[in-house]
Design a protein around this motif. Sequence first.
Motif, PDB file in Angstrom:
ATOM      1  N   ARG A   1      -0.883   9.502  -7.877  1.00 29.13           N
ATOM      2  CA  ARG A   1      -0.690   7.789  -7.851  1.00 29.13           C
ATOM      3  C   ARG A   1      -0.303   7.303 -10.066  1.00 29.13           C
ATOM      4  O   ARG A   1       0.095   6.593  -9.860  1.00 29.13           O
TER       5      ARG A   1
ATOM      6  N   THR B   1      -2.756  -3.899  -2.720  1.00 28.05           N
ATOM      7  CA  THR B   1      -3.149  -2.665  -2.750  1.00 28.05           C
ATOM      8  C   THR B   1      -4.612  -2.611  -2.533  1.00 28.05           C
ATOM      9  O   THR B   1      -5.487  -3.599  -2.531  1.00 28.05           O
TER      10      THR B   1
ATOM     11  N   GLU C   1       0.923  -1.329   0.075  1.00 26.11           N
ATOM     12  CA  GLU C   1       0.334  -0.261   0.242  1.00 26.11           C
ATOM     13  C   GLU C   1       0.872   1.739   0.205  1.00 26.11           C
ATOM     14  O   GLU C   1       1.057   2.058   1.199  1.00 26.11           O
TER      15      GLU C   1
END
Length: 290
Positions: free
Chosen positions: A165, A187, A155
């Motif tokens: 991201r 994730t 994560e």
Amino acid sequence: MRPVIEARGVAKEFRGTHALADVSFALEPDRIHGLLGRNGAGKTTLMRILAGQDRPSGGSVAMFGADPFENAAVAQRICFVRESQVYPENFRVGHVLAAARLLYPTWADDVATRLVAAFDLPQDRPVKKLSRGMTSALGIVVGIAARAPITMFDEPYLGLDPAARQVFYDALLADFSAHPRTVVLSTHLIDEVATLLERVVVVHRGRVVLDADADDVRGTAAAVTGPSPRVEQFIAGREVLHREDLGAYAKVTVLGRLTAADRVRARDLDLELAPVSLQQLVIHATAGAR
Ligand SMILES: Nc1ncnc2c1ncn2[C@@H]1O[C@H](COP(=O)(O)OP(=O)(O)OP(=O)(O)O)[C@@H](O)[C@H]1O
């Protein structure tokens, strides 16, 4: 192909909590794997064991065929980027990069420089003073620039905005394509990374509930939309994952591969068929009490 990461019946107990019960899988080299599961499923525990930072209570792991625990030769070939990375007191961004350069023989300075600029990271700022997103970005820079043969991200995006991201996903894919390595990515933003993942391992209550190629998983369910009575006619006898009533219409997600005959029948009934996202399938695989 010989696996580079192997877990054989791995169990981990923390004073009465069975974080991992019986985890087995084998991951092939030079692919991007997703390690998925709900909160508390055991992902971080498993990655710490794979990285040699902890020992299993039962079973064993092998990285490049060797036990990673307190194994310096293996550690040098593994980069583990986790959300709560702790750096030495008084370290600045530049110190972290310099330390990583010394640690990883495969370190790519040009990649680090490019990513530091892309994330707008101030080189001379103390790590303690970085924002949450900047701290994540620093971990990502190290993870990608290290070019470690096994790179694990747990994560890694906390606090990162969607644009940042995207920088991560694009940079990972670009560098992976040029320099293939084994990547394990944990994730919860499954839909965002779905196109990156070649294989998924889904952990639930400390056990593996799904271990398959992402493309194979995607074809295991379909969403059927159309007038309710015709949808009901089509789905009779199938396992329903999800149902949405839209007035006289219904959208029903059913499990199972559709055959060519199914598709013809759906067309004759004037029904629309659509694929189901990887995220929905993982949610289904991990439904029920934790
Ligand atoms: N050091 C520890 N001591 C006691 N229990 C622990 C410890 N580390 C993990 N656990 C427990 O083990 C279980 C698995 O935790 P883990 O952090 O591996 O899950 P996770 O899949 O990474 O979860 P998340 O997605 O929320 O990060 C949880 O019940 C957690 O509370």
